[in-house]
Design a protein around this motif. Structure first.
Motif, short mmCIF file in Angstrom:
data_model
loop_
_atom_site.label_atom_id
_atom_site.label_comp_id
_atom_site.label_asym_id
_atom_site.label_seq_id
_atom_site.Cartn_x
_atom_site.Cartn_y
_atom_site.Cartn_z
N GLU A 1 0.81 -1.21 0.00
CA GLU A 1 0.00 0.00 0.00
C GLU A 1 0.85 1.26 0.00
O GLU A 1 0.42 2.31 -0.47
N THR B 1 1.77 4.62 -6.43
CA THR B 1 1.04 3.93 -7.49
C THR B 1 1.31 4.58 -8.83
O THR B 1 0.94 4.06 -9.85
N PHE C 1 -1.53 9.82 -8.61
CA PHE C 1 -1.43 8.66 -7.71
C PHE C 1 -0.06 8.73 -7.05
O PHE C 1 0.95 8.49 -7.70
N GLY D 1 0.32 7.58 -3.58
CA GLY D 1 0.41 6.54 -2.56
C GLY D 1 0.66 7.17 -1.20
O GLY D 1 0.19 8.26 -0.92
N PRO E 1 -1.25 9.25 3.67
CA PRO E 1 -1.75 9.24 2.29
C PRO E 1 -1.51 10.57 1.60
O PRO E 1 -1.60 11.63 2.22
N ARG F 1 -5.24 9.83 -2.99
CA ARG F 1 -5.62 8.97 -1.87
C ARG F 1 -6.07 9.80 -0.68
O ARG F 1 -7.02 9.46 0.03
N ASN G 1 -4.79 1.37 -11.13
CA ASN G 1 -4.43 2.24 -10.01
C ASN G 1 -5.68 2.85 -9.39
O ASN G 1 -5.80 2.93 -8.17
N GLU H 1 -7.16 2.29 -5.62
CA GLU H 1 -7.41 3.33 -4.62
C GLU H 1 -8.77 3.12 -3.96
O GLU H 1 -8.95 3.40 -2.78
N ASN I 1 -9.07 2.65 -0.02
CA ASN I 1 -9.87 3.59 0.77
C ASN I 1 -11.25 3.05 1.14
O ASN I 1 -12.12 3.80 1.57
#
Lengths: 271, 246
Positions: free
Chosen positions: A266, A270, B124, B126, B132, B136, B200, B204, B208
Protein backbone atom coordinates in the motif's frame (compact mmCIF):
# COMPACT_ATOMS: atom_id res chain seq x y z
CA UNK A 1 68.02 -30.89 11.25
CA UNK A 2 65.60 -33.49 10.31
CA UNK A 3 63.77 -33.24 7.08
CA UNK A 4 60.21 -32.05 7.32
CA UNK A 5 58.06 -34.72 5.98
CA UNK A 6 55.31 -33.49 3.74
CA UNK A 7 52.36 -35.68 4.08
CA UNK A 8 50.74 -36.51 0.79
CA UNK A 9 47.11 -35.72 0.83
CA UNK A 10 44.55 -37.16 -1.48
CA UNK A 11 43.00 -34.54 -3.72
CA UNK A 12 39.70 -36.33 -3.82
CA UNK A 13 36.84 -34.20 -2.57
CA UNK A 14 33.98 -36.08 -1.10
CA UNK A 15 30.90 -35.15 -3.06
CA UNK A 16 28.37 -37.14 -1.08
CA UNK A 17 27.24 -34.28 1.10
CA UNK A 18 26.97 -32.01 -1.89
CA UNK A 19 24.86 -34.50 -3.75
CA UNK A 20 22.61 -34.85 -0.68
CA UNK A 21 22.00 -31.13 -0.67
CA UNK A 22 21.30 -30.92 -4.38
CA UNK A 23 18.84 -33.79 -4.21
CA UNK A 24 17.02 -32.03 -1.39
CA UNK A 25 16.86 -28.79 -3.36
CA UNK A 26 15.69 -30.67 -6.39
CA UNK A 27 12.91 -32.32 -4.43
CA UNK A 28 11.84 -28.93 -3.08
CA UNK A 29 11.63 -27.39 -6.52
CA UNK A 30 9.83 -30.37 -7.98
CA UNK A 31 7.19 -30.33 -5.27
CA UNK A 32 6.57 -26.60 -5.11
CA UNK A 33 6.62 -25.87 -8.80
CA UNK A 34 3.73 -25.18 -11.07
CA UNK A 35 4.88 -25.04 -14.61
CA UNK A 36 4.71 -21.80 -16.51
CA UNK A 37 2.02 -22.17 -19.09
CA UNK A 38 3.18 -21.37 -22.54
CA UNK A 39 1.67 -18.13 -23.74
CA UNK A 40 2.04 -16.75 -27.24
CA UNK A 41 3.11 -13.31 -26.04
CA UNK A 42 4.52 -11.88 -22.84
CA UNK A 43 2.61 -9.19 -21.00
CA UNK A 44 3.61 -7.34 -17.85
CA UNK A 45 0.55 -6.94 -15.68
CA UNK A 46 0.13 -3.81 -13.56
CA UNK A 47 0.36 -4.18 -9.79
CA UNK A 48 -2.35 -3.75 -7.20
CA UNK A 49 -2.76 -4.20 -3.46
CA UNK A 50 -5.36 -6.93 -3.93
CA UNK A 51 -4.17 -10.06 -2.18
CA UNK A 52 -6.59 -12.45 -3.76
CA UNK A 53 -4.78 -15.20 -5.58
CA UNK A 54 -5.60 -16.26 -9.09
CA UNK A 55 -7.45 -19.56 -8.79
CA UNK A 56 -5.51 -22.54 -10.09
CA UNK A 57 -8.54 -24.37 -11.40
CA UNK A 58 -11.67 -23.55 -13.29
CA UNK A 59 -10.35 -20.48 -14.93
CA UNK A 60 -10.78 -18.84 -18.28
CA UNK A 61 -7.93 -16.49 -19.07
CA UNK A 62 -8.33 -13.82 -21.71
CA UNK A 63 -4.95 -12.52 -22.78
CA UNK A 64 -4.64 -9.18 -24.56
CA UNK A 65 -1.38 -8.69 -26.41
CA UNK A 66 0.63 -5.54 -25.85
CA UNK A 67 2.15 -3.13 -28.34
CA UNK A 68 5.54 -3.86 -29.80
CA UNK A 69 8.33 -2.96 -27.39
CA UNK A 70 11.30 -4.09 -29.42
CA UNK A 71 11.00 -1.29 -31.97
CA UNK A 72 10.99 -3.77 -34.84
CA UNK A 73 7.80 -2.41 -36.30
CA UNK A 74 7.09 1.04 -37.58
CA UNK A 75 3.64 1.01 -35.99
CA UNK A 76 3.97 -0.66 -32.59
CA UNK A 77 0.22 -0.80 -32.15
CA UNK A 78 0.09 -3.31 -34.99
CA UNK A 79 0.67 -6.05 -32.43
CA UNK A 80 -1.70 -4.66 -29.85
CA UNK A 81 -5.06 -5.97 -28.77
CA UNK A 82 -4.86 -9.53 -30.10
CA UNK A 83 -7.09 -11.78 -28.05
CA UNK A 84 -6.16 -15.24 -26.80
CA UNK A 85 -8.20 -17.58 -24.64
CA UNK A 86 -7.08 -20.36 -22.35
CA UNK A 87 -9.22 -22.83 -20.41
CA UNK A 88 -8.18 -24.55 -17.21
CA UNK A 89 -10.39 -27.22 -15.75
CA UNK A 90 -10.62 -28.88 -12.39
CA UNK A 91 -7.63 -30.47 -10.72
CA UNK A 92 -9.31 -33.86 -10.54
CA UNK A 93 -9.89 -35.98 -13.58
CA UNK A 94 -13.69 -35.81 -13.86
CA UNK A 95 -13.52 -32.32 -15.29
CA UNK A 96 -9.90 -32.02 -16.29
CA UNK A 97 -8.64 -29.23 -18.52
CA UNK A 98 -8.69 -31.61 -21.51
CA UNK A 99 -12.33 -32.49 -21.00
CA UNK A 100 -13.37 -28.89 -20.37
CA UNK A 101 -11.58 -27.75 -23.52
CA UNK A 102 -13.34 -30.41 -25.60
CA UNK A 103 -16.72 -29.44 -24.19
CA UNK A 104 -16.05 -25.78 -24.86
CA UNK A 105 -14.87 -26.51 -28.40
CA UNK A 106 -17.92 -28.63 -29.24
CA UNK A 107 -20.30 -26.05 -27.84
CA UNK A 108 -18.57 -23.11 -29.51
CA UNK A 109 -18.31 -24.81 -32.90
CA UNK A 110 -21.98 -25.71 -32.72
CA UNK A 111 -22.90 -22.10 -31.93
CA UNK A 112 -20.67 -20.88 -34.74
CA UNK A 113 -22.10 -23.28 -37.30
CA UNK A 114 -25.63 -22.32 -36.37
CA UNK A 115 -24.74 -18.75 -37.22
CA UNK A 116 -22.66 -19.49 -40.31
CA UNK A 117 -24.72 -22.13 -42.05
CA UNK A 118 -23.03 -21.52 -45.40
CA UNK A 119 -19.45 -22.15 -44.35
CA UNK A 120 -19.47 -24.24 -41.21
CA UNK A 121 -16.31 -25.30 -39.42
CA UNK A 122 -15.67 -29.03 -39.34
CA UNK A 123 -13.08 -30.54 -37.04
CA UNK A 124 -11.98 -34.15 -37.08
CA UNK A 125 -11.09 -36.23 -34.05
CA UNK A 126 -7.37 -35.61 -34.34
CA UNK A 127 -7.84 -31.85 -34.48
CA UNK A 128 -10.09 -31.94 -31.45
CA UNK A 129 -7.50 -33.98 -29.59
CA UNK A 130 -4.90 -31.35 -30.43
CA UNK A 131 -7.21 -28.62 -29.15
CA UNK A 132 -7.64 -30.40 -25.83
CA UNK A 133 -3.86 -30.30 -25.41
CA UNK A 134 -3.43 -26.67 -26.40
CA UNK A 135 -3.21 -24.23 -23.53
CA UNK A 136 -3.79 -20.97 -25.31
CA UNK A 137 -5.21 -20.27 -28.71
CA UNK A 138 -6.11 -17.16 -30.62
CA UNK A 139 -7.51 -17.51 -34.11
CA UNK A 140 -10.89 -17.03 -35.74
CA UNK A 141 -13.14 -20.08 -36.05
CA UNK A 142 -12.51 -20.20 -39.78
CA UNK A 143 -8.77 -20.65 -39.17
CA UNK A 144 -9.13 -23.16 -36.37
CA UNK A 145 -8.79 -26.35 -38.48
CA UNK A 146 -5.63 -24.98 -40.10
CA UNK A 147 -4.15 -24.06 -36.72
CA UNK A 148 -4.92 -27.43 -35.20
CA UNK A 149 -3.41 -29.38 -38.06
CA UNK A 150 -0.02 -27.68 -37.60
CA UNK A 151 2.80 -29.29 -35.69
CA UNK A 152 3.32 -27.92 -32.15
CA UNK A 153 6.38 -25.89 -33.13
CA UNK A 154 4.66 -24.50 -36.20
CA UNK A 155 1.64 -23.60 -34.08
CA UNK A 156 3.71 -21.76 -31.51
CA UNK A 157 5.52 -19.89 -34.24
CA UNK A 158 2.26 -19.01 -35.99
CA UNK A 159 0.55 -17.78 -32.84
CA UNK A 160 3.64 -16.00 -31.63
CA UNK A 161 3.70 -13.74 -34.65
CA UNK A 162 1.45 -10.91 -33.51
CA UNK A 163 1.91 -9.04 -36.76
CA UNK A 164 0.00 -11.74 -38.61
CA UNK A 165 -3.55 -10.45 -39.18
CA UNK A 166 -4.87 -14.00 -38.79
CA UNK A 167 -3.69 -14.21 -35.18
CA UNK A 168 -6.12 -13.08 -32.50
CA UNK A 169 -9.77 -13.90 -31.89
CA UNK A 170 -12.01 -11.42 -33.74
CA UNK A 171 -13.74 -9.14 -31.30
CA UNK A 172 -14.66 -5.95 -33.09
CA UNK A 173 -17.92 -6.62 -34.93
CA UNK A 174 -21.44 -6.99 -33.61
CA UNK A 175 -21.55 -4.94 -30.50
CA UNK A 176 -25.17 -5.75 -29.73
CA UNK A 177 -26.40 -8.94 -28.25
CA UNK A 178 -29.34 -9.39 -30.60
CA UNK A 179 -27.31 -9.43 -33.76
CA UNK A 180 -24.86 -12.10 -34.79
CA UNK A 181 -22.23 -12.83 -32.22
CA UNK A 182 -18.59 -12.26 -33.01
CA UNK A 183 -16.08 -15.06 -32.43
CA UNK A 184 -15.10 -13.87 -28.97
CA UNK A 185 -18.73 -13.64 -27.92
CA UNK A 186 -19.36 -17.16 -29.21
CA UNK A 187 -16.57 -18.46 -26.99
CA UNK A 188 -17.96 -16.58 -24.02
CA UNK A 189 -21.43 -17.90 -24.68
CA UNK A 190 -20.03 -21.42 -24.98
CA UNK A 191 -18.33 -20.99 -21.61
CA UNK A 192 -21.58 -19.86 -20.07
CA UNK A 193 -23.56 -22.73 -21.59
CA UNK A 194 -21.03 -25.38 -20.65
CA UNK A 195 -20.68 -24.03 -17.12
CA UNK A 196 -24.42 -24.12 -16.70
CA UNK A 197 -24.70 -27.64 -18.05
CA UNK A 198 -21.95 -28.91 -15.77
CA UNK A 199 -23.65 -27.29 -12.83
CA UNK A 200 -26.91 -28.96 -13.65
CA UNK A 201 -25.33 -32.37 -14.14
CA UNK A 202 -23.30 -32.13 -10.98
CA UNK A 203 -26.24 -30.73 -9.08
CA UNK A 204 -28.31 -33.73 -10.13
CA UNK A 205 -25.56 -36.08 -9.03
CA UNK A 206 -25.15 -34.45 -5.65
CA UNK A 207 -27.40 -36.29 -3.25
CA UNK A 208 -27.64 -33.92 -0.32
CA UNK A 209 -28.12 -30.14 -0.24
CA UNK A 210 -24.77 -29.79 1.54
CA UNK A 211 -23.04 -31.60 -1.27
CA UNK A 212 -24.74 -29.33 -3.72
CA UNK A 213 -23.65 -26.18 -1.96
CA UNK A 214 -20.10 -27.47 -1.71
CA UNK A 215 -19.78 -27.84 -5.44
CA UNK A 216 -16.62 -26.10 -6.51
CA UNK A 217 -17.19 -26.34 -10.19
CA UNK A 218 -16.76 -24.07 -13.10
CA UNK A 219 -20.25 -22.73 -12.83
CA UNK A 220 -19.93 -21.51 -9.26
CA UNK A 221 -16.50 -20.13 -10.01
CA UNK A 222 -17.71 -18.40 -13.11
CA UNK A 223 -21.12 -17.13 -12.20
CA UNK A 224 -21.15 -16.52 -8.49
CA UNK A 225 -17.65 -15.70 -7.44
CA UNK A 226 -16.91 -13.85 -10.60
CA UNK A 227 -13.42 -15.26 -10.67
CA UNK A 228 -14.02 -17.52 -13.59
CA UNK A 229 -12.87 -15.07 -16.21
CA UNK A 230 -9.56 -13.33 -15.68
CA UNK A 231 -8.29 -10.66 -18.00
CA UNK A 232 -4.58 -10.37 -18.46
CA UNK A 233 -3.30 -7.27 -20.16
CA UNK A 234 -0.11 -5.25 -20.25
CA UNK A 235 0.15 -2.22 -18.01
CA UNK A 236 0.93 0.05 -20.94
CA UNK A 237 -1.94 -1.15 -23.09
CA UNK A 238 -4.36 1.73 -23.67
CA UNK A 239 -7.66 1.45 -21.84
CA UNK A 240 -9.56 1.67 -25.12
CA UNK A 241 -8.07 -1.66 -26.19
CA UNK A 242 -8.92 -3.37 -22.90
CA UNK A 243 -12.31 -1.74 -22.95
CA UNK A 244 -13.19 -3.63 -26.13
CA UNK A 245 -12.97 -6.86 -24.15
CA UNK A 246 -14.90 -5.35 -21.22
CA UNK A 247 -17.56 -4.19 -23.62
CA UNK A 248 -17.96 -7.63 -25.19
CA UNK A 249 -18.21 -9.25 -21.78
CA UNK A 250 -20.77 -6.69 -20.67
CA UNK A 251 -22.78 -7.43 -23.79
CA UNK A 252 -22.73 -11.12 -22.90
CA UNK A 253 -23.87 -10.24 -19.37
CA UNK A 254 -20.68 -11.68 -17.93
CA UNK A 255 -20.10 -8.42 -16.15
CA UNK A 256 -18.38 -9.73 -13.06
CA UNK A 257 -14.83 -10.74 -13.76
CA UNK A 258 -11.34 -10.33 -12.46
CA UNK A 259 -8.22 -8.59 -13.67
CA UNK A 260 -4.82 -10.16 -13.24
CA UNK A 261 -2.34 -8.05 -11.35
CA UNK A 262 0.97 -8.39 -9.58
CA UNK A 263 1.26 -7.65 -5.89
CA UNK A 264 2.54 -4.44 -4.35
CA UNK A 265 2.30 -2.84 -0.95
CA UNK A 266 0.00 0.00 0.00
CA UNK A 267 2.86 2.37 0.71
CA UNK A 268 4.36 2.12 -2.72
CA UNK A 269 3.66 4.99 -5.03
CA UNK A 270 1.04 3.93 -7.49
CA UNK A 271 2.12 6.45 -10.01
CA UNK B 1 32.05 -41.05 3.43
CA UNK B 2 31.93 -42.46 0.01
CA UNK B 3 34.64 -44.91 0.75
CA UNK B 4 33.79 -48.15 2.25
CA UNK B 5 36.44 -48.67 4.78
CA UNK B 6 37.64 -52.08 5.41
CA UNK B 7 39.21 -52.84 8.65
CA UNK B 8 42.81 -53.67 8.57
CA UNK B 9 42.81 -55.00 12.03
CA UNK B 10 44.38 -58.23 12.69
CA UNK B 11 47.25 -59.70 10.92
CA UNK B 12 47.23 -60.09 7.27
CA UNK B 13 46.71 -63.55 6.22
CA UNK B 14 48.99 -64.99 3.78
CA UNK B 15 47.70 -64.94 0.29
CA UNK B 16 44.78 -62.74 1.22
CA UNK B 17 43.68 -60.45 -1.58
CA UNK B 18 44.83 -56.92 -1.41
CA UNK B 19 42.01 -54.84 -0.10
CA UNK B 20 41.09 -51.86 -2.18
CA UNK B 21 39.17 -48.93 -0.73
CA UNK B 22 35.92 -48.72 -2.63
CA UNK B 23 35.28 -45.17 -3.65
CA UNK B 24 32.26 -43.85 -5.52
CA UNK B 25 32.71 -40.57 -7.28
CA UNK B 26 29.63 -38.44 -6.82
CA UNK B 27 30.75 -35.56 -8.99
CA UNK B 28 28.70 -36.50 -12.10
CA UNK B 29 25.67 -37.05 -9.88
CA UNK B 30 26.04 -33.54 -8.46
CA UNK B 31 26.46 -32.14 -11.94
CA UNK B 32 23.29 -33.78 -13.10
CA UNK B 33 21.36 -32.63 -10.05
CA UNK B 34 22.50 -29.08 -10.54
CA UNK B 35 21.29 -29.17 -14.13
CA UNK B 36 17.92 -30.47 -13.01
CA UNK B 37 17.66 -27.79 -10.33
CA UNK B 38 18.45 -25.10 -12.87
CA UNK B 39 15.78 -26.49 -15.15
CA UNK B 40 13.14 -26.48 -12.44
CA UNK B 41 14.13 -23.04 -11.22
CA UNK B 42 13.74 -21.58 -14.68
CA UNK B 43 10.47 -23.33 -15.44
CA UNK B 44 8.55 -22.54 -12.29
CA UNK B 45 6.43 -19.69 -11.12
CA UNK B 46 6.85 -19.24 -7.42
CA UNK B 47 4.73 -16.14 -7.16
CA UNK B 48 1.17 -16.47 -8.26
CA UNK B 49 -0.58 -13.51 -9.83
CA UNK B 50 -3.15 -11.63 -7.89
CA UNK B 51 -6.61 -10.79 -9.11
CA UNK B 52 -8.61 -7.65 -8.77
CA UNK B 53 -12.31 -8.16 -9.09
CA UNK B 54 -14.53 -5.67 -10.77
CA UNK B 55 -18.21 -5.56 -11.52
CA UNK B 56 -19.43 -3.63 -14.51
CA UNK B 57 -23.00 -2.96 -15.56
CA UNK B 58 -24.41 -4.97 -18.45
CA UNK B 59 -24.95 -3.22 -21.74
CA UNK B 60 -28.70 -3.32 -21.43
CA UNK B 61 -30.50 0.00 -21.53
CA UNK B 62 -31.62 1.05 -18.10
CA UNK B 63 -34.57 3.39 -17.95
CA UNK B 64 -33.84 6.73 -16.37
CA UNK B 65 -36.40 6.33 -13.60
CA UNK B 66 -34.93 2.97 -12.60
CA UNK B 67 -31.47 4.37 -12.15
CA UNK B 68 -30.22 5.06 -8.70
CA UNK B 69 -29.27 8.67 -8.52
CA UNK B 70 -26.34 9.36 -6.28
CA UNK B 71 -26.53 12.33 -4.00
CA UNK B 72 -24.59 15.21 -5.50
CA UNK B 73 -22.83 15.82 -2.20
CA UNK B 74 -21.43 12.28 -2.21
CA UNK B 75 -20.35 12.07 -5.82
CA UNK B 76 -16.80 12.36 -7.06
CA UNK B 77 -15.92 12.06 -10.71
CA UNK B 78 -12.37 11.15 -11.62
CA UNK B 79 -11.25 11.59 -15.21
CA UNK B 80 -8.07 9.62 -15.80
CA UNK B 81 -5.33 10.44 -18.22
CA UNK B 82 -1.87 9.09 -18.94
CA UNK B 83 0.90 11.28 -20.24
CA UNK B 84 2.53 10.11 -23.42
CA UNK B 85 5.93 10.65 -24.89
CA UNK B 86 5.51 9.91 -28.56
CA UNK B 87 3.72 6.58 -28.74
CA UNK B 88 5.00 5.33 -25.38
CA UNK B 89 3.66 6.28 -21.96
CA UNK B 90 5.77 9.07 -20.44
CA UNK B 91 7.91 7.97 -17.53
CA UNK B 92 8.84 9.99 -14.48
CA UNK B 93 12.63 10.39 -14.50
CA UNK B 94 12.93 10.01 -10.73
CA UNK B 95 10.65 7.10 -9.92
CA UNK B 96 10.74 5.36 -13.28
CA UNK B 97 6.98 4.99 -13.24
CA UNK B 98 4.41 6.04 -15.79
CA UNK B 99 2.82 9.45 -15.19
CA UNK B 100 -0.93 9.24 -14.65
CA UNK B 101 -3.01 12.33 -13.98
CA UNK B 102 -6.43 12.51 -12.42
CA UNK B 103 -8.78 15.40 -13.02
CA UNK B 104 -11.56 15.26 -10.51
CA UNK B 105 -14.62 17.20 -9.45
CA UNK B 106 -17.11 16.79 -6.66
CA UNK B 107 -20.85 16.71 -7.12
CA UNK B 108 -22.45 17.87 -10.34
CA UNK B 109 -20.21 19.16 -13.12
CA UNK B 110 -19.89 22.92 -12.83
CA UNK B 111 -20.17 24.06 -16.42
CA UNK B 112 -20.43 27.70 -15.43
CA UNK B 113 -16.89 27.58 -14.04
CA UNK B 114 -17.94 29.75 -11.12
CA UNK B 115 -15.13 28.52 -8.87
CA UNK B 116 -11.74 27.00 -9.42
CA UNK B 117 -13.07 23.69 -8.18
CA UNK B 118 -14.75 22.70 -11.43
CA UNK B 119 -11.75 20.47 -12.10
CA UNK B 120 -8.70 19.78 -9.99
CA UNK B 121 -5.60 17.85 -10.87
CA UNK B 122 -4.12 15.10 -8.72
CA UNK B 123 -1.79 12.14 -9.11
CA UNK B 124 -1.43 8.66 -7.71
CA UNK B 125 1.29 9.17 -5.12
CA UNK B 126 0.41 6.54 -2.56
CA UNK B 127 1.71 7.01 0.96
CA UNK B 128 4.60 9.17 2.01
CA UNK B 129 5.89 8.67 5.53
CA UNK B 130 2.83 6.48 6.07
CA UNK B 131 0.55 9.41 5.33
CA UNK B 132 -1.75 9.24 2.29
CA UNK B 133 -0.88 11.70 -0.45
CA UNK B 134 -2.35 12.85 -3.72
CA UNK B 135 -5.71 11.43 -4.75
CA UNK B 136 -5.62 8.97 -1.87
CA UNK B 137 -5.73 11.82 0.65
CA UNK B 138 -8.79 13.30 -1.04
CA UNK B 139 -10.64 10.00 -1.29
CA UNK B 140 -9.80 9.14 2.32
CA UNK B 141 -11.12 12.52 3.42
CA UNK B 142 -14.38 11.78 1.64
CA UNK B 143 -14.68 8.38 3.26
CA UNK B 144 -13.55 9.39 6.76
CA UNK B 145 -16.28 7.64 8.74
CA UNK B 146 -15.72 4.29 7.09
CA UNK B 147 -11.94 4.59 7.29
CA UNK B 148 -12.03 5.43 11.02
CA UNK B 149 -13.94 2.22 11.69
CA UNK B 150 -11.69 0.32 9.32
CA UNK B 151 -8.55 1.43 11.16
CA UNK B 152 -10.14 0.29 14.42
CA UNK B 153 -10.87 -3.14 12.94
CA UNK B 154 -7.33 -3.31 11.61
CA UNK B 155 -5.86 -2.67 15.06
CA UNK B 156 -8.14 -5.33 16.51
CA UNK B 157 -6.92 -7.76 13.91
CA UNK B 158 -3.27 -6.86 14.51
CA UNK B 159 -3.78 -7.35 18.27
CA UNK B 160 -5.22 -10.76 17.43
CA UNK B 161 -8.60 -9.90 18.93
CA UNK B 162 -10.32 -10.99 15.74
CA UNK B 163 -9.28 -13.50 13.10
CA UNK B 164 -8.39 -12.62 9.54
CA UNK B 165 -11.69 -13.98 8.26
CA UNK B 166 -13.64 -11.97 10.78
CA UNK B 167 -11.67 -8.90 9.88
CA UNK B 168 -12.40 -9.35 6.17
CA UNK B 169 -16.08 -9.87 6.89
CA UNK B 170 -16.39 -6.90 9.21
CA UNK B 171 -14.40 -4.66 6.88
CA UNK B 172 -16.71 -5.55 4.01
CA UNK B 173 -19.75 -4.82 6.13
CA UNK B 174 -18.20 -1.58 7.28
CA UNK B 175 -17.45 -0.46 3.72
CA UNK B 176 -21.06 -1.04 2.76
CA UNK B 177 -22.57 0.52 5.90
CA UNK B 178 -25.34 2.80 4.66
CA UNK B 179 -25.52 4.67 7.97
CA UNK B 180 -22.16 6.23 7.28
CA UNK B 181 -21.39 9.01 4.86
CA UNK B 182 -19.84 7.27 1.88
CA UNK B 183 -18.76 8.71 -1.44
CA UNK B 184 -19.85 7.48 -4.85
CA UNK B 185 -16.93 7.55 -7.23
CA UNK B 186 -17.22 7.55 -10.99
CA UNK B 187 -13.99 6.54 -12.69
CA UNK B 188 -13.78 7.82 -16.24
CA UNK B 189 -10.70 6.62 -18.09
CA UNK B 190 -9.91 9.05 -20.88
CA UNK B 191 -9.03 7.69 -24.32
CA UNK B 192 -5.28 7.81 -23.70
CA UNK B 193 -5.35 6.18 -20.28
CA UNK B 194 -3.33 3.02 -20.00
CA UNK B 195 -4.61 -0.12 -18.34
CA UNK B 196 -2.30 0.59 -15.42
CA UNK B 197 -4.05 3.92 -14.82
CA UNK B 198 -7.38 2.15 -14.51
CA UNK B 199 -5.97 -0.49 -12.17
CA UNK B 200 -4.43 2.24 -10.01
CA UNK B 201 -7.81 3.94 -9.74
CA UNK B 202 -9.65 0.73 -8.82
CA UNK B 203 -6.85 0.01 -6.37
CA UNK B 204 -7.41 3.33 -4.62
CA UNK B 205 -11.05 2.34 -4.18
CA UNK B 206 -9.99 -0.84 -2.41
CA UNK B 207 -7.40 0.93 -0.29
CA UNK B 208 -9.87 3.59 0.77
CA UNK B 209 -12.69 1.09 1.35
CA UNK B 210 -14.96 2.76 -1.17
CA UNK B 211 -17.67 0.26 -1.99
CA UNK B 212 -19.60 2.36 -4.45
CA UNK B 213 -17.76 3.13 -7.64
CA UNK B 214 -18.33 2.64 -11.31
CA UNK B 215 -16.25 2.73 -14.46
CA UNK B 216 -17.72 4.78 -17.25
CA UNK B 217 -16.58 6.47 -20.41
CA UNK B 218 -16.11 10.27 -20.35
CA UNK B 219 -19.06 12.27 -21.60
CA UNK B 220 -19.31 15.45 -23.60
CA UNK B 221 -19.58 17.49 -20.39
CA UNK B 222 -16.26 16.08 -19.23
CA UNK B 223 -14.65 17.15 -22.47
CA UNK B 224 -16.00 20.67 -21.96
CA UNK B 225 -14.51 20.76 -18.46
CA UNK B 226 -11.16 19.46 -19.68
CA UNK B 227 -11.05 22.00 -22.51
CA UNK B 228 -11.69 24.82 -20.05
CA UNK B 229 -9.02 23.47 -17.73
CA UNK B 230 -6.56 23.28 -20.61
CA UNK B 231 -7.08 26.92 -21.47
CA UNK B 232 -6.95 28.12 -17.87
CA UNK B 233 -3.77 26.21 -17.03
CA UNK B 234 -2.12 26.30 -20.42
CA UNK B 235 -1.88 22.51 -20.56
CA UNK B 236 -2.68 19.94 -23.20
CA UNK B 237 -4.86 17.17 -21.90
CA UNK B 238 -6.97 16.27 -24.88
CA UNK B 239 -4.47 14.98 -27.38
CA UNK B 240 -5.02 13.04 -30.54
CA UNK B 241 -5.44 9.35 -29.84
CA UNK B 242 -2.13 7.59 -29.49
CA UNK B 243 -3.68 4.39 -30.74
CA UNK B 244 -6.39 4.50 -33.29
CA UNK B 245 -9.04 1.86 -32.85
CA UNK B 246 -8.63 -0.87 -35.41
Amino acid sequence: MGKVKIKRKSTLIDMTAMSDVTVLLLTFFMLTSTFLQKEPTIVYTPSSVSEEKVPMNNLVTVLISSADKSGKYEDPSLLEGKIFISFTGDADSTLSSEKIRLMMLDEAVELYNEQHKNNPVKLNGAEKAVFSQTNMFGVAFADLPALLSMSPTERDKFQGDMANPKVGIPINDNKDYNGNLNDFQIWMKAIYNVAQRINKEQGDMAATPEERSNLQNLYTALMRKGQGIAIKADKDTPFTTVQRVFDNLQTMKLNKFSLMTALKSEDEPTQ
Amino acid sequence: MAQIEQSDKGKKKKGAQKKIAIHVDFTPMVDMNMLLITFFMLCTTMIKSQTLQIVLPTNEDVKKENQNQAKASEAITMILDTEYNGDKPAVDAETGKTIHNIYYYEGVADTTFSTDKYLRKEQFIGNQNRQPQGIRKILRGKNEEVMAEYEKLKTQWKNKEISKEEFAKLAKKNAGDSNKVRPVVVIKPGPNTTYEGLINAVDEMNINQISRYSIELPTHTDTVLLRHYEQAHNETIIRPLVRKAK
